[in-house]
Write a protein that holds these residues in place. Structure first.
Motif, PDB file in Angstrom:
ATOM      1  N   ARG A 134       0.796  -1.225   0.000  1.00  0.00           N
ATOM      2  CA  ARG A 134       0.000   0.000   0.000  1.00  0.00           C
ATOM      3  C   ARG A 134       0.834   1.285   0.000  1.00  0.00           C
ATOM      4  NH1 ARG A 134      -5.709  -0.717  -0.521  1.00  0.00           N
ATOM      5  NH2 ARG A 134      -6.372  -2.532   0.702  1.00  0.00           N
ATOM      6  N   ILE A 135       2.014   1.233   0.607  1.00  0.00           N
ATOM      7  CA  ILE A 135       2.758   2.476   0.861  1.00  0.00           C
ATOM      8  C   ILE A 135       4.140   2.397   0.236  1.00  0.00           C
ATOM      9  CG2 ILE A 135       3.666   4.014   2.647  1.00  0.00           C
ATOM     10  CD1 ILE A 135       1.442   3.093   4.476  1.00  0.00           C
ATOM     11  N   LYS A 136       4.539   3.458  -0.421  1.00  0.00           N
ATOM     12  CA  LYS A 136       5.829   3.518  -1.101  1.00  0.00           C
ATOM     13  C   LYS A 136       6.973   3.645  -0.093  1.00  0.00           C
ATOM     14  CE  LYS A 136       4.028   5.800  -5.249  1.00  0.00           C
ATOM     15  NZ  LYS A 136       4.109   7.030  -6.100  1.00  0.00           N
ATOM     16  N   LYS A 137       8.143   3.221  -0.520  1.00  0.00           N
ATOM     17  CA  LYS A 137       9.340   3.381   0.313  1.00  0.00           C
ATOM     18  C   LYS A 137       9.664   4.865   0.485  1.00  0.00           C
ATOM     19  CE  LYS A 137      11.736  -0.983  -0.612  1.00  0.00           C
ATOM     20  NZ  LYS A 137      13.002  -1.607  -1.103  1.00  0.00           N
ATOM     21  N   GLN A 138      10.174   5.183   1.667  1.00  0.00           N
ATOM     22  CA  GLN A 138      10.629   6.533   2.018  1.00  0.00           C
ATOM     23  C   GLN A 138       9.582   7.605   1.677  1.00  0.00           C
ATOM     24  OE1 GLN A 138      14.654   7.673   1.387  1.00  0.00           O
ATOM     25  NE2 GLN A 138      15.437   5.584   1.437  1.00  0.00           N
ATOM     26  N   SER A 139       8.363   7.364   2.124  1.00  0.00           N
ATOM     27  CA  SER A 139       7.289   8.338   1.905  1.00  0.00           C
ATOM     28  C   SER A 139       6.687   8.864   3.210  1.00  0.00           C
ATOM     29  CB  SER A 139       6.172   7.713   1.061  1.00  0.00           C
ATOM     30  OG  SER A 139       5.608   6.588   1.715  1.00  0.00           O
ATOM     31  N   ILE A 140       6.901   8.156   4.308  1.00  0.00           N
ATOM     32  CA  ILE A 140       6.299   8.516   5.595  1.00  0.00           C
ATOM     33  C   ILE A 140       7.220   9.468   6.364  1.00  0.00           C
ATOM     34  CG2 ILE A 140       5.555   7.631   7.842  1.00  0.00           C
ATOM     35  CD1 ILE A 140       4.898   4.979   6.420  1.00  0.00           C
ATOM     36  N   ASP A 141       6.625  10.512   6.945  1.00  0.00           N
ATOM     37  CA  ASP A 141       7.399  11.446   7.772  1.00  0.00           C
ATOM     38  C   ASP A 141       7.383  11.045   9.241  1.00  0.00           C
ATOM     39  OD1 ASP A 141       8.311  13.816   6.020  1.00  0.00           O
ATOM     40  OD2 ASP A 141       6.243  13.483   5.407  1.00  0.00           O
ATOM     41  N   VAL A 142       6.249  10.606   9.738  1.00  0.00           N
ATOM     42  CA  VAL A 142       6.183  10.165  11.132  1.00  0.00           C
ATOM     43  C   VAL A 142       5.104   9.108  11.278  1.00  0.00           C
ATOM     44  CG1 VAL A 142       4.498  11.899  11.898  1.00  0.00           C
ATOM     45  CG2 VAL A 142       6.095  10.936  13.552  1.00  0.00           C
ATOM     46  N   THR A 143       5.386   8.128  12.117  1.00  0.00           N
ATOM     47  CA  THR A 143       4.402   7.113  12.484  1.00  0.00           C
ATOM     48  C   THR A 143       4.095   7.265  13.963  1.00  0.00           C
ATOM     49  OG1 THR A 143       5.149   5.551  10.787  1.00  0.00           O
ATOM     50  CG2 THR A 143       3.958   4.635  12.677  1.00  0.00           C
ATOM     51  N   ILE A 144       2.808   7.318  14.283  1.00  0.00           N
ATOM     52  CA  ILE A 144       2.348   7.420  15.674  1.00  0.00           C
ATOM     53  C   ILE A 144       1.325   6.319  15.876  1.00  0.00           C
ATOM     54  CG2 ILE A 144       1.309   8.893  17.432  1.00  0.00           C
ATOM     55  CD1 ILE A 144       1.948  11.291  15.551  1.00  0.00           C
ATOM     56  N   THR A 145       1.558   5.450  16.847  1.00  0.00           N
ATOM     57  CA  THR A 145       0.653   4.313  16.985  1.00  0.00           C
ATOM     58  C   THR A 145       0.717   3.697  18.370  1.00  0.00           C
ATOM     59  OG1 THR A 145      -0.086   2.308  15.838  1.00  0.00           O
ATOM     60  CG2 THR A 145       2.294   2.522  16.260  1.00  0.00           C
ATOM     61  N   SER A 146      -0.272   2.868  18.650  1.00  0.00           N
ATOM     62  CA  SER A 146      -0.286   2.031  19.845  1.00  0.00           C
ATOM     63  C   SER A 146      -0.642   0.628  19.388  1.00  0.00           C
ATOM     64  CB  SER A 146      -1.316   2.539  20.856  1.00  0.00           C
ATOM     65  OG  SER A 146      -1.319   1.736  22.022  1.00  0.00           O
ATOM     66  N   PRO A 147       0.297  -0.311  19.429  1.00  0.00           N
ATOM     67  CA  PRO A 147       0.036  -1.664  18.906  1.00  0.00           C
ATOM     68  C   PRO A 147      -1.054  -2.373  19.700  1.00  0.00           C
ATOM     69  CG  PRO A 147       2.390  -1.286  19.277  1.00  0.00           C
ATOM     70  CD  PRO A 147       1.663  -0.171  19.940  1.00  0.00           C
ATOM     71  N   PRO A 148      -1.672  -3.392  19.118  1.00  0.00           N
ATOM     72  CA  PRO A 148      -2.676  -4.174  19.856  1.00  0.00           C
ATOM     73  C   PRO A 148      -2.065  -4.762  21.125  1.00  0.00           C
ATOM     74  CG  PRO A 148      -2.678  -4.751  17.515  1.00  0.00           C
ATOM     75  CD  PRO A 148      -1.484  -3.873  17.742  1.00  0.00           C
ATOM     76  N   TYR A 149      -2.867  -4.803  22.182  1.00  0.00           N
ATOM     77  CA  TYR A 149      -2.395  -5.394  23.432  1.00  0.00           C
ATOM     78  C   TYR A 149      -2.080  -6.865  23.237  1.00  0.00           C
ATOM     79  CZ  TYR A 149      -3.885  -1.243  25.999  1.00  0.00           C
ATOM     80  OH  TYR A 149      -4.024   0.029  26.471  1.00  0.00           O
ATOM     81  N   TYR A 150      -1.072  -7.333  23.930  1.00  0.00           N
ATOM     82  CA  TYR A 150      -0.712  -8.748  23.829  1.00  0.00           C
ATOM     83  C   TYR A 150      -1.713  -9.605  24.597  1.00  0.00           C
ATOM     84  CZ  TYR A 150       1.394 -13.215  24.859  1.00  0.00           C
ATOM     85  OH  TYR A 150       1.589 -14.565  25.009  1.00  0.00           O
ATOM     86  N   ASP A 151      -2.447 -10.468  23.872  1.00  0.00           N
ATOM     87  CA  ASP A 151      -3.298 -11.511  24.458  1.00  0.00           C
ATOM     88  C   ASP A 151      -4.248 -10.988  25.539  1.00  0.00           C
ATOM     89  OD1 ASP A 151      -4.144 -14.107  24.321  1.00  0.00           O
ATOM     90  OD2 ASP A 151      -2.850 -14.795  25.951  1.00  0.00           O
ATOM     91  N   MET A 152      -4.721  -9.741  25.382  1.00  0.00           N
ATOM     92  CA  MET A 152      -5.623  -9.176  26.384  1.00  0.00           C
ATOM     93  C   MET A 152      -6.975  -8.786  25.801  1.00  0.00           C
ATOM     94  SD  MET A 152      -2.971  -6.728  28.467  1.00  0.00           S
ATOM     95  CE  MET A 152      -4.253  -6.028  29.500  1.00  0.00           C
ATOM     96  N   LYS A 153      -7.004  -8.472  24.523  1.00  0.00           N
ATOM     97  CA  LYS A 153      -8.225  -7.988  23.906  1.00  0.00           C
ATOM     98  C   LYS A 153      -8.448  -8.698  22.585  1.00  0.00           C
ATOM     99  CE  LYS A 153     -11.687  -5.157  22.947  1.00  0.00           C
ATOM    100  NZ  LYS A 153     -12.961  -5.193  23.678  1.00  0.00           N
ATOM    101  N   ASP A 154      -9.611  -9.345  22.457  1.00  0.00           N
ATOM    102  CA  ASP A 154      -9.969 -10.011  21.211  1.00  0.00           C
ATOM    103  C   ASP A 154     -10.657  -9.008  20.301  1.00  0.00           C
ATOM    104  OD1 ASP A 154     -10.770 -11.605  19.154  1.00  0.00           O
ATOM    105  OD2 ASP A 154     -11.904 -13.036  20.382  1.00  0.00           O
ATOM    106  N   TYR A 155      -9.970  -8.635  19.213  1.00  0.00           N
ATOM    107  CA  TYR A 155     -10.539  -7.671  18.272  1.00  0.00           C
ATOM    108  C   TYR A 155     -11.441  -8.339  17.236  1.00  0.00           C
ATOM    109  CZ  TYR A 155      -7.252  -4.341  20.262  1.00  0.00           C
ATOM    110  OH  TYR A 155      -6.559  -3.528  21.133  1.00  0.00           O
ATOM    111  N   GLY A 156     -11.582  -9.652  17.345  1.00  0.00           N
ATOM    112  CA  GLY A 156     -12.571 -10.344  16.531  1.00  0.00           C
ATOM    113  C   GLY A 156     -12.157 -10.634  15.107  1.00  0.00           C
TER     114      GLY A 156
END
Length: 420
Positions: free
Chosen positions: A16-38
């Motif tokens: 989906r995304i080209k190389k060297q195109s993103i300036d910043v990534t801001i995220t919070s990864p899914p919790y480990y084995d705590m929440k079933d996102y279905g």
């Protein structure tokens, strides 16, 4: 540049995304084995810890290749307990993605004030998460002056303006932002497991991006990161498996983008920030005169008064932040002696640390000194206080103070002391 949140798995980033195109990534990864996102094959729930870390490592390896050389990565992540012991996920995660090229620049504590009021045996109440700041290389964007604090300053800034930047206090390693209220994006907005605070995202974007930059969130959730990017005239990409989340985000964005863009002022500092900057500079200029007066007296110069006024001269030197003119009234016969003293005093601390480009002249004729001054709005200060004028002097023979200036400063430091 197109902006979009894809209904897709972050593991498909390279498609989906080209190389060297993103300036910043801001995220919070899914919790480990705590929440079933279905979702079948989801990251976190149902995985072993090693496989979970491996998936995250591979995703952020792809993010690394899609990021510009000046880009950065911000990850909100927390430790957890398993089998009666703490699992240090933030540090395990940092080790894993550092092996693919990311450079850990800082570890910030996000203090949350809306947390559960209880704790378990052997643990204190959890009130924070980690925010890990990584860069791709050494030449990363980071605009610290944009995010300085001008509120909650100790009262010392009034008496010691030379210790404070005109832009405010530097950011500290603890950031306090409330967890967003569930459904705070409007009635019916889907309840996300752990939405990020809008102001936290705004601070990161202010620190590390410019208008038109590309902001990315591989785990977009309720869409706080792409929404704030859009509101600040940045482009965005995101991935989210829950189609309902994505549709809710799009509806919210379409309903608010016009109003929020209209109020966006990233390139224009708030009025209170500009006022603070001017105040700090004026305090420095005035205090420079007060210290100069005392130093000359100690050096045996019979100095009687100093006239101070800001100057519009072009600044020279990396650390010069303001220019001012100082006219010194000295006793007859002191003009020659004062020159040697001025060189020694102004080129040594503390005056050399004030950042003031000082144009200093002296005169030993009281009438000529008086004639130089304006006919009104002359503010008088003492040897011990240049943050609160004593009176509005009409002439140079005022007995209220030894520092005379066109700068009006009337700060009651008790207000700041009592407000703490």
């Amino acid at each position: 540049m197109m902006s979009e949140v894809f209904v897709d798995d972050a593991r498909n980033l390279k498609k989906r995304i080209k190389k060297q195109s993103i300036d910043v990534t801001i995220t919070s990864p899914p919790y480990y084995d705590m929440k079933d996102y279905g979702h079948e094959g989801q990251i976190g729930f149902g995985q072993s810890y090693d496989i979970y870390l491996k998936d995250l490592k591979n995703i952020f390896k792809d993010v690394f290749h899609a990021t510009k050389e000046t880009g950065s990565l911000w990850v909100v992540i927390d430790s957890f307990k398993r089998d009666g012991a703490v699992v240090t996920l933030p540090f395990d995660f940092a080790r894993e993605i550092s092996s693919v090229g990311w450079k850990l620049q800082d570890v910030i504590i996000w203090k949350k004030d809306k947390t559960v009021p209880w704790s378990k045996k052997g643990t204190t109440r959890k009130i924070f998460e980690y925010v890990l700041f990584f860069s791709k290389g050494n030449d990363f964007k980071y605009y610290s002056e944009r995010a300085r604090e001008i509120r909650d300053l100790k009262e010392w800034w009034v008496r010691y303006p030379e210790r404070y930047s005109p832009h405010g206090k530097s950011l500290e390693e603890i950031w306090e932002f409330s967890i967003p209220t569930q459904g705070s994006w409007g009635e019916g907005y889907i309840k996300h497991f752990c939405p990020l605070p809008e102001d936290l995202v705004k601070r990161i974007l202010t620190l590390t991006t410019d208008e038109g930059d590309l902001v990315f969130d591989p785990f977009a959730g309720s869409g706080t990161v792409p929404a704030q990017a859009a509101f600040m005239a940045r482009n965005f990409y995101g991935f989210e498996l829950n189609e309902q989340y994505v549709q809710m985000f799009k509806n919210y964005l379409n309903s608010n983008i016009e109003k929020r863009l209209a109020t966006h002022t990233s390139s224009n500092p708030p009025i209170d920030a500009e006022k603070f900057r001017t105040t700090i500079l004026d305090l420095r200029i005035l205090k420079y005169a007060r210290v100069l007066f005392k130093k000359l007296k100690s050096d045996g110069v019979d100095i009687q008064k100093i006239w101070v006024e800001p100057s519009n001269e072009a600044l020279d030197g990396k650390y010069t932040i303001a220019a001012a003119r100082y006219l010194l009234l000295v006793a007859p016969g002191m003009n020659e002696q004062i020159q040697a003293s001025l060189v020694k005093i102004t080129q040594s601390p503390p005056l050399s640390k004030f950042g003031i480009m000082a144009n200093i002249t002296s005169i030993d004729d009281a009438k000529k000194f008086s004639d130089y001054l304006p006919s009104n709005r002359i503010f008088s200060y003492t040897q011990n206080n240049t943050h609160q004028h004593r009176s509005t002097a009409a002439a140079a023979n005022s007995t209220d103070g030894v520092i005379l200036s066109s700068i009006e400063m009337d700060i009651n430091e008790e207000i700041y002391r009592n407000a703490r």
